[in-house]
Scaffold this motif. Structure first.
Motif, PDB file in Angstrom:
ATOM      1  N   GLY A 192       0.793  -1.208   0.331  1.00  0.00           N
ATOM      2  CA  GLY A 192      -0.305   0.064  -0.101  1.00  0.00           C
ATOM      3  C   GLY A 192       1.024   1.220  -0.261  1.00  0.00           C
ATOM      4  N   TRP A 193      -0.274   2.741  -0.424  1.00  0.00           N
ATOM      5  CA  TRP A 193       1.061   3.902  -0.049  1.00  0.00           C
ATOM      6  C   TRP A 193       0.025   3.909   0.483  1.00  0.00           C
ATOM      7  N   PHE A 194       0.600   5.110   1.873  1.00  0.00           N
ATOM      8  CA  PHE A 194       0.224   6.114   2.317  1.00  0.00           C
ATOM      9  C   PHE A 194       0.543   7.583   2.310  1.00  0.00           C
ATOM     10  N   ARG A 195       0.098   8.313   2.542  1.00  0.00           N
ATOM     11  CA  ARG A 195       0.879   9.983   2.601  1.00  0.00           C
ATOM     12  C   ARG A 195       0.534  10.839   4.113  1.00  0.00           C
ATOM     13  N   GLN A 196       1.179  11.314   3.934  1.00  0.00           N
ATOM     14  CA  GLN A 196       0.709  11.974   5.523  1.00  0.00           C
ATOM     15  C   GLN A 196       1.323  13.617   5.056  1.00  0.00           C
ATOM     16  N   ALA A 197       0.862  14.607   4.661  1.00  0.00           N
ATOM     17  CA  ALA A 197       0.455  15.869   4.247  1.00  0.00           C
ATOM     18  C   ALA A 197       1.394  16.480   6.350  1.00  0.00           C
ATOM     19  N   PRO A 198       1.769  18.174   5.891  1.00  0.00           N
ATOM     20  CA  PRO A 198       2.191  18.771   7.653  1.00  0.00           C
ATOM     21  C   PRO A 198       1.393  18.901   8.663  1.00  0.00           C
ATOM     22  N   GLY A 199       1.336  18.520   9.746  1.00  0.00           N
ATOM     23  CA  GLY A 199      -0.110  18.708   9.963  1.00  0.00           C
ATOM     24  C   GLY A 199      -1.396  18.132  10.525  1.00  0.00           C
ATOM     25  N   LYS A 200      -0.642  16.891   9.290  1.00  0.00           N
ATOM     26  CA  LYS A 200      -2.401  15.806   9.374  1.00  0.00           C
ATOM     27  C   LYS A 200      -1.890  14.201   9.782  1.00  0.00           C
ATOM     28  N   GLU A 201      -3.391  14.111   9.959  1.00  0.00           N
ATOM     29  CA  GLU A 201      -2.963  11.885  10.338  1.00  0.00           C
ATOM     30  C   GLU A 201      -2.177  12.318   8.946  1.00  0.00           C
ATOM     31  N   ARG A 202      -1.625  10.529   9.145  1.00  0.00           N
ATOM     32  CA  ARG A 202      -1.207   9.997   7.537  1.00  0.00           C
ATOM     33  C   ARG A 202      -2.313   9.136   7.260  1.00  0.00           C
TER      34      ARG A 202
ATOM     35  N   THR B 152       9.012  -4.519  -7.027  1.00  0.00           N
ATOM     36  CA  THR B 152       8.527  -3.163  -7.486  1.00  0.00           C
ATOM     37  C   THR B 152       7.112  -2.809  -7.435  1.00  0.00           C
ATOM     38  N   VAL B 153       7.199  -2.286  -6.987  1.00  0.00           N
ATOM     39  CA  VAL B 153       5.289  -0.990  -6.801  1.00  0.00           C
ATOM     40  C   VAL B 153       5.088  -0.053  -6.906  1.00  0.00           C
ATOM     41  N   TYR B 154       4.284   0.876  -8.239  1.00  0.00           N
ATOM     42  CA  TYR B 154       4.259   1.725  -8.591  1.00  0.00           C
ATOM     43  C   TYR B 154       2.975   2.358  -8.087  1.00  0.00           C
ATOM     44  N   LEU B 155       2.907   3.952  -8.009  1.00  0.00           N
ATOM     45  CA  LEU B 155       2.091   4.563  -7.945  1.00  0.00           C
ATOM     46  C   LEU B 155       2.525   5.740  -9.200  1.00  0.00           C
ATOM     47  N   GLN B 156       1.710   5.945 -10.091  1.00  0.00           N
ATOM     48  CA  GLN B 156       1.598   6.676 -11.069  1.00  0.00           C
ATOM     49  C   GLN B 156       0.211   7.503 -10.715  1.00  0.00           C
ATOM     50  N   MET B 157       0.985   8.836 -11.023  1.00  0.00           N
ATOM     51  CA  MET B 157       0.295   9.840 -10.521  1.00  0.00           C
ATOM     52  C   MET B 157      -0.252  11.429 -11.104  1.00  0.00           C
ATOM     53  N   ASN B 158      -1.121  11.841 -11.536  1.00  0.00           N
ATOM     54  CA  ASN B 158      -1.471  12.221 -12.753  1.00  0.00           C
ATOM     55  C   ASN B 158      -2.586  12.844 -12.159  1.00  0.00           C
ATOM     56  N   SER B 159      -2.416  14.384 -12.478  1.00  0.00           N
ATOM     57  CA  SER B 159      -3.431  15.811 -12.439  1.00  0.00           C
ATOM     58  C   SER B 159      -3.526  15.936 -10.932  1.00  0.00           C
ATOM     59  N   LEU B 160      -2.285  16.099 -10.730  1.00  0.00           N
ATOM     60  CA  LEU B 160      -1.955  16.356  -9.230  1.00  0.00           C
ATOM     61  C   LEU B 160      -2.961  17.777  -8.678  1.00  0.00           C
ATOM     62  N   LYS B 161      -2.375  17.779  -7.803  1.00  0.00           N
ATOM     63  CA  LYS B 161      -3.230  19.068  -6.993  1.00  0.00           C
ATOM     64  C   LYS B 161      -2.454  19.426  -6.232  1.00  0.00           C
ATOM     65  N   PRO B 162      -2.333  20.881  -5.831  1.00  0.00           N
ATOM     66  CA  PRO B 162      -1.711  21.023  -4.228  1.00  0.00           C
ATOM     67  C   PRO B 162      -1.906  20.368  -3.081  1.00  0.00           C
ATOM     68  N   GLU B 163      -3.667  20.096  -3.079  1.00  0.00           N
ATOM     69  CA  GLU B 163      -3.984  18.551  -1.982  1.00  0.00           C
ATOM     70  C   GLU B 163      -2.614  17.147  -1.332  1.00  0.00           C
ATOM     71  N   ASP B 164      -2.625  16.998  -2.924  1.00  0.00           N
ATOM     72  CA  ASP B 164      -1.353  16.108  -3.073  1.00  0.00           C
ATOM     73  C   ASP B 164       0.337  15.935  -1.862  1.00  0.00           C
ATOM     74  N   THR B 165       0.351  17.494  -2.090  1.00  0.00           N
ATOM     75  CA  THR B 165       1.621  17.181  -1.194  1.00  0.00           C
ATOM     76  C   THR B 165       1.643  16.485  -0.195  1.00  0.00           C
ATOM     77  N   ALA B 166       2.823  16.148  -0.010  1.00  0.00           N
ATOM     78  CA  ALA B 166       3.152  15.010   1.265  1.00  0.00           C
ATOM     79  C   ALA B 166       3.946  14.745   1.157  1.00  0.00           C
ATOM     80  N   VAL B 167       4.649  13.472   1.915  1.00  0.00           N
ATOM     81  CA  VAL B 167       5.715  12.746   2.492  1.00  0.00           C
ATOM     82  C   VAL B 167       4.701  11.414   2.123  1.00  0.00           C
ATOM     83  N   TYR B 168       5.151  10.578   0.709  1.00  0.00           N
ATOM     84  CA  TYR B 168       4.170   9.288   0.472  1.00  0.00           C
ATOM     85  C   TYR B 168       5.785   8.410   1.250  1.00  0.00           C
ATOM     86  N   TYR B 169       4.329   7.271   1.587  1.00  0.00           N
ATOM     87  CA  TYR B 169       5.052   6.085   2.061  1.00  0.00           C
ATOM     88  C   TYR B 169       4.894   4.954   2.138  1.00  0.00           C
TER      89      TYR B 169
END
Length: 123
Positions: free
Chosen positions: A34-44, A77-94
């Motif tokens: 799986g892929w998870f993400r954590q933005a500043p000040g938010k939960e994973r 290897t597992v990939y996460l292709q991310m298209n049409s990115l938005k500012p709200e996608d900003t995060a550390v991805y794990y």
């Protein structure tokens, strides 16, 4: 299993990135990932997951239709292709792997985690 996430970077709104999660150690291809993400000040939060066979994929509503998860068994290897990115996608991805359990979106069911890769989407 040891996981190494890569592929993050700075991209403009509407752009694309592809994240990679490479694995070593135990038979990575036997486990869901799986892929998870954590933005500043938010939960994973859950982003996407793929079954051990690769036959089933799962997405958070916020990324459905924009992100695609896939796996290359030959490359461990597992990939996460991310298209049409938005500012709200900003995060550390794990990336993470799970050895059991029924939920793909529950981070507590994942057993091993990578170090994270930063994705920044500018407006």
């Amino acid at each position: 299993v040891q996981l190494q996430a890569s592929g993050g970077g700075l991209v403009q709104t509407g752009g694309s990135l592809r994240l990679s999660c490479s694995a070593s150690g135990r038979a990575f291809n036997n486990y869901a990932e799986g892929w998870f993400r954590q933005a500043p000040g938010k939960e994973r939060e859950f982003v996407a997951a793929i079954s051990w066979s690769g036959d089933f994929t799962y997405y958070a509503d916020s990324v459905k239709g924009r992100f695609t998860i896939s796996r290359d068994f030959a490359k461990n290897t597992v990939y996460l292709q991310m298209n049409s990115l938005k500012p709200e996608d900003t995060a550390v991805y794990y990336c993470a792997v799970k050895y059991g359990g029924s939920s793909y979106s529950d981070s507590k069911q994942y057993n091993s985690w990578g170090q994270g890769t930063l994705v920044t989407v500018s407006s």
